[in-house]
Design an enzyme around this catalytic site. Sequence first.
Site, PDB file in Angstrom:
ATOM      1  CB  ILE A 290      -0.955   0.044   1.218  1.00 56.61           C
ATOM      2  CG1 ILE A 290      -1.714  -1.268   1.391  1.00 56.61           C
ATOM      3  CG2 ILE A 290      -1.956   1.202   1.058  1.00 56.61           C
ATOM      4  CD1 ILE A 290      -2.571  -1.329   2.643  1.00 56.61           C
ATOM      5  N   PRO A 291       1.543   1.523  -1.133  1.00 55.13           N
ATOM      6  CG  PRO A 291       2.178   1.736  -3.357  1.00 55.13           C
ATOM      7  CD  PRO A 291       1.533   0.791  -2.393  1.00 55.13           C
ATOM      8  CG  HIS A 292       0.932   5.622   2.233  1.00 58.43           C
ATOM      9  ND1 HIS A 292       1.273   4.310   2.482  1.00 58.43           N
ATOM     10  CD2 HIS A 292       1.446   6.333   3.253  1.00 58.43           C
ATOM     11  CE1 HIS A 292       1.955   4.247   3.610  1.00 58.43           C
ATOM     12  NE2 HIS A 292       2.085   5.457   4.100  1.00 58.43           N
ATOM     13  CB  ALA A 293       2.514   9.924  -2.092  1.00 53.21           C
TER      14      ALA A 293
END
Length: 155
Positions: free
Chosen positions: A65-68
Amino acid sequence: MPHFDDILLPKALNSRLIASNKKQLFQRIAEIAATVYALDEHVVFERLMERERLGSTGFGGGVAIPHAKLDNLTSMRAVVVLLEEPVTFDAVDGLPVDLVFALLSPIDSGAEHLKTLARVSRYLRDERHMARLRGAGSDEALFALLAGNEARDAA
């Protein structure tokens, strides 16, 4: 069952993405986000990479779950991909990743970002959900599952 049609548009996913490594994967996610949500592809890519440098967003079981957080975003958005072949991701269990749920948030989202991240994480920890998602045969089927359209044949 959680529904994600509040943060995910039908075109913001790919059920057969090809990427050979994490960097290429993030580039492809940034391309999708730029096209679907009218975001700056380079900024999305850089923010995802910056967050990943703090620690892997691969939480095990082949899922990441990459997030930015982005300055020019006004609401939570997501990009979901199933990879044709898993990629090395430095996940906590050491397994490669084949399902990615990228979360993009407004810079000032604070609690909303954390709540949405928790909602996504809870959903993806359920093996039944994961089996259905991995079995989705098309982008349409994948979206139907994530939007909560269980009545539709999504397998």
